[in-house]
Write an enzyme that holds these catalytic residues in place. Structure first.
Site, short mmCIF file in Angstrom:
data_model
loop_
_atom_site.label_atom_id
_atom_site.label_comp_id
_atom_site.label_asym_id
_atom_site.label_seq_id
_atom_site.Cartn_x
_atom_site.Cartn_y
_atom_site.Cartn_z
N GLU A 193 35.23 -16.15 11.74
CA GLU A 193 34.69 -15.17 10.78
C GLU A 193 35.88 -14.50 10.08
OE1 GLU A 193 33.26 -11.52 12.40
OE2 GLU A 193 32.01 -11.03 10.68
N ASP A 271 23.12 -10.16 11.57
CA ASP A 271 24.36 -9.57 12.10
C ASP A 271 24.28 -8.05 12.31
OD1 ASP A 271 26.89 -9.79 13.16
OD2 ASP A 271 27.92 -10.17 11.28
N ASP A 272 24.35 -7.28 11.24
CA ASP A 272 24.26 -5.80 11.31
C ASP A 272 23.48 -5.36 10.06
OD1 ASP A 272 26.42 -5.26 13.54
OD2 ASP A 272 27.42 -6.56 12.09
N1 ADE Z 1 30.56 -6.30 15.81
C1 ADE Z 1 29.52 -5.97 15.02
N2 ADE Z 1 29.49 -6.74 13.92
C2 ADE Z 1 30.54 -7.58 14.01
C3 ADE Z 1 31.06 -8.62 13.19
N3 ADE Z 1 30.47 -8.97 12.04
N4 ADE Z 1 32.16 -9.26 13.62
C4 ADE Z 1 32.75 -8.92 14.77
N5 ADE Z 1 32.31 -7.96 15.57
C5 ADE Z 1 31.21 -7.29 15.20
ZN ZN Z 2 28.32 -10.50 14.85
#
Ligand code: ADE
Ligand code: ZN
Length: 326
Positions: A193, A271-272
């Site tokens: 990532e 993800d978030d």
């Molecule tokens: N923790 C929360 N979101 C994340 C992300 N996109 N990459 C790494 N750690 C995370």
């Molecule tokens: Zn993540």
């Protein structure tokens, strides 16, 4: 109509999914100052990975007791069910909560209860992935795996590694992942990532994972893409997150379709979500439009997620049957 497609999510951080309205309510309740945390688009304000982690920490800080975590899990899983999700796993990191004085039993117990309530109300099935925070260092991540091995929990079915990928080489977590695997947990790690293809290779070689969080930057190395396809590795892709964090200019330019067409097993994840102004339903819809995925292709992607889910076989078969019926 992607709304009707059954969905599944393998990659979402539970505090990263916290609805802003809930965060505001709990901050008021606990007397916590969140000045500057919210943006004017209904999400959270940040501008790079470091400030994202900082905002993530501030959001996490409003959850102070067992009932706060129950409310968080209930809110997220019911919102997923409303978008057509039949299954979801969430990353949970007790080390983040511990830094605010929360006992691991309250953290796990509250999340478990919230998921159970959402299951009873909507039929969505949920599991939790105990997650080490890489930038807290290998010792704390190892302690977490040892805790998991000593305290089996029916809803904790996986072990993961998140946080800043540029710190601490994957080999420093090899023993820890062996402990988690031996304890019967499914394993996954963030790789590829923030860091490039070597990080994905290191996750495969040192941690033995068959699922990778993101892994998207494998696209920079054709031999690695071929290896992922040959070994049936499942990527937990998070296109909206990648675009928000600046890896790709837009969804059309995201390598989702190229990885899929190369034979890599791909899944769709948020993800978030409020940090990236997205949701699982939106990820499915936007990808469908930008990468010409019809409902059959999207359903096949959900099938991949269920096949790779960290669940017992009876539950997996039940979920696959729900897909077949849809
Ligand atoms: N923790 C929360 N979101 C994340 C992300 N996109 N990459 C790494 N750690 C995370
Ligand atoms: Zn993540």
């Amino acid at each position: 109509m992607t709304a009707a497609v059954p969905k599944a999510e393998l990659h979402c951080h539970i505090e990263g999914a916290a609805p802003p309205a809930l965060v505001r309510r709990l901050a008021t309740h606990h007397g916590i100052d969140l000045d500057g945390l919210f943006d004017d688009r209904g999400g959270y304000a940040w501008h790079d990975f470091a400030s994202f982690l900082d905002a993530y920490g501030r959001v996490s800080s409003v959850f102070r007791d067992r009932d706060d975590f129950r409310a968080l899990a209930h809110a997220y899983f019911t919102s997923l069910a409303a978008e057509g999700a039949i299954y979801a796993e969430v990353f949970m990191a007790p080390d983040v909560a511990a830094d605010h004085g929360i006992a691991i039993g309250d953290y796990v117990g509250g999340l478990d209860q919230g998921i159970a309530e959402a299951e009873a109300e909507t039929g969505i099935v949920g599991r939790m992935i105990l997650t080490g925070v890489r930038h807290l260092g290998p010792d704390r991540v190892r302690a977490l795996a040892e805790w998991a091995a000593a305290n089996p929990h029916p809803r904790i079915t996986g072990f993961g590694l998140a946080g800043d990928e540029t710190l601490h080489h994957k080999r420093h977590f090899a023993d820890t992942f062996a402990i988690a695997r031996t304890a019967g947990l499914g394993i996954t790690a963030h790789a590829g990532e923030l860091d490039g293809p070597d990080s994905v290779r290191a996750a495969l070689d040192h941690l033995g994972v068959k699922r990778i969080g993101h892994g998207v930057r494998a696209i920079e190395d054709p031999a690695l893409v071929q290896r992922l396809a040959d070994e049936g590795i499942v990527l937990e892709l998070c296109p909206g997150s990648n675009v928000a964090l600046g890896l790709y200019p837009d969804i059309a330019g995201h390598p989702f379709r190229r990885l899929m067409d190369a034979g890599v097993r791909v899944t769709i994840n948020a993800d978030d979500p409020p940090f990236f102004h997205t949701s699982l339903g939106q990820e499915y819809a936007v990808l469908a439009e930008a990468h010409a995925l019809d409902d059959a292709a999207l359903t096949a992607i959900t099938r991949t997620a269920i096949e790779a889910a960290f669940v017992d076989e009876a539950t997996r078969q039940r979920l696959l049957a729900r897909l077949d019926d849809a």
